[in-house]
Write a protein that holds these residues in place. Sequence first.
Motif, PDB file in Angstrom:
ATOM      1  N   ARG A 111       0.839  -1.209   0.000  1.00 16.60           N
ATOM      2  CA  ARG A 111       0.000   0.000   0.000  1.00 16.60           C
ATOM      3  C   ARG A 111       0.875   1.260   0.000  1.00 16.60           C
ATOM      4  O   ARG A 111       0.562   2.239  -0.666  1.00 16.60           O
TER       5      ARG A 111
ATOM      6  N   GLU B 199       1.931   1.948  -3.460  1.00 17.57           N
ATOM      7  CA  GLU B 199       0.831   2.557  -4.223  1.00 17.57           C
ATOM      8  C   GLU B 199       0.730   4.045  -3.926  1.00 17.57           C
ATOM      9  O   GLU B 199       0.556   4.864  -4.848  1.00 17.57           O
ATOM     10  N   LEU B 200       0.820   4.415  -2.647  1.00 19.64           N
ATOM     11  CA  LEU B 200       0.730   5.828  -2.274  1.00 19.64           C
ATOM     12  C   LEU B 200       1.897   6.629  -2.859  1.00 19.64           C
ATOM     13  O   LEU B 200       1.702   7.754  -3.337  1.00 19.64           O
TER      14      LEU B 200
ATOM     15  N   ARG C  58       3.524   5.950  -5.585  1.00 23.95           N
ATOM     16  CA  ARG C  58       3.275   6.091  -7.026  1.00 23.95           C
ATOM     17  C   ARG C  58       2.242   7.177  -7.295  1.00 23.95           C
ATOM     18  O   ARG C  58       2.369   7.939  -8.253  1.00 23.95           O
ATOM     19  N   LYS C  59       1.204   7.265  -6.457  1.00 25.35           N
ATOM     20  CA  LYS C  59       0.198   8.309  -6.629  1.00 25.35           C
ATOM     21  C   LYS C  59       0.811   9.690  -6.469  1.00 25.35           C
ATOM     22  O   LYS C  59       0.515  10.611  -7.230  1.00 25.35           O
ATOM     23  N   ILE C  60       1.685   9.846  -5.468  1.00 30.61           N
ATOM     24  CA  ILE C  60       2.364  11.128  -5.271  1.00 30.61           C
ATOM     25  C   ILE C  60       3.232  11.440  -6.484  1.00 30.61           C
ATOM     26  O   ILE C  60       3.252  12.577  -6.976  1.00 30.61           O
ATOM     27  N   SER C  61       3.925  10.430  -6.984  1.00 32.62           N
ATOM     28  CA  SER C  61       4.789  10.612  -8.148  1.00 32.62           C
ATOM     29  C   SER C  61       3.986  11.083  -9.366  1.00 32.62           C
ATOM     30  O   SER C  61       4.418  11.978 -10.090  1.00 32.62           O
ATOM     31  N   LYS C  62       2.830  10.490  -9.563  1.00 33.98           N
ATOM     32  CA  LYS C  62       1.978  10.880 -10.693  1.00 33.98           C
ATOM     33  C   LYS C  62       1.408  12.282 -10.507  1.00 33.98           C
ATOM     34  O   LYS C  62       1.370  13.083 -11.441  1.00 33.98           O
ATOM     35  N   LYS C  63       0.966  12.587  -9.302  1.00 35.61           N
ATOM     36  CA  LYS C  63       0.329  13.873  -9.049  1.00 35.61           C
ATOM     37  C   LYS C  63       1.288  15.037  -9.268  1.00 35.61           C
ATOM     38  O   LYS C  63       0.924  16.051  -9.862  1.00 35.61           O
TER      39      LYS C  63
ATOM     40  N   TYR D 215       3.189  -3.544  -9.103  1.00 37.94           N
ATOM     41  CA  TYR D 215       3.440  -2.461  -8.150  1.00 37.94           C
ATOM     42  C   TYR D 215       3.492  -2.944  -6.693  1.00 37.94           C
ATOM     43  O   TYR D 215       3.012  -2.283  -5.798  1.00 37.94           O
TER      44      TYR D 215
END
Length: 123
Positions: free
Chosen positions: A38, A41-42, A44-49, A67
């Motif tokens: 998890r 995943e978080l 990766r979300k920060i990286s995308k944002k 992932y």
Amino acid sequence: MTRGKKPNWMIEIAKERMDILFNRAEKEYKEHPERAHRYVELARKISKKYNTKIPQVWGRRYCKNCYKFLVPGHNCTVRLINNEINIFCSECGYIMKIPYIREKKLKRRAKIDSYTFKKRDYE
């Protein structure tokens, strides 16, 4: 917020957060592997944002297909085959292939440099 490039201070904070998440994933993996996944995943979300890359130190510590956080010996296998580092994810069966030609070139250059130094000593 407007679209486009984020300010540098935001990008630096995002990198720090990703680093913290990966450090926690590494600590938590033995007792709670699902929590470690998890955290990846978080991150990766920060990286995308914030449109930044995951720090290079942690880039090879998660599977690019499923992932999941990878720990050699537990859920992944690392092999050196034909000038490549093959990381086999046991979770999904994906094989990440990373060339290590640069390291071989540096080693070869160091060998050549040491030879030229020895040759000059004799003259």
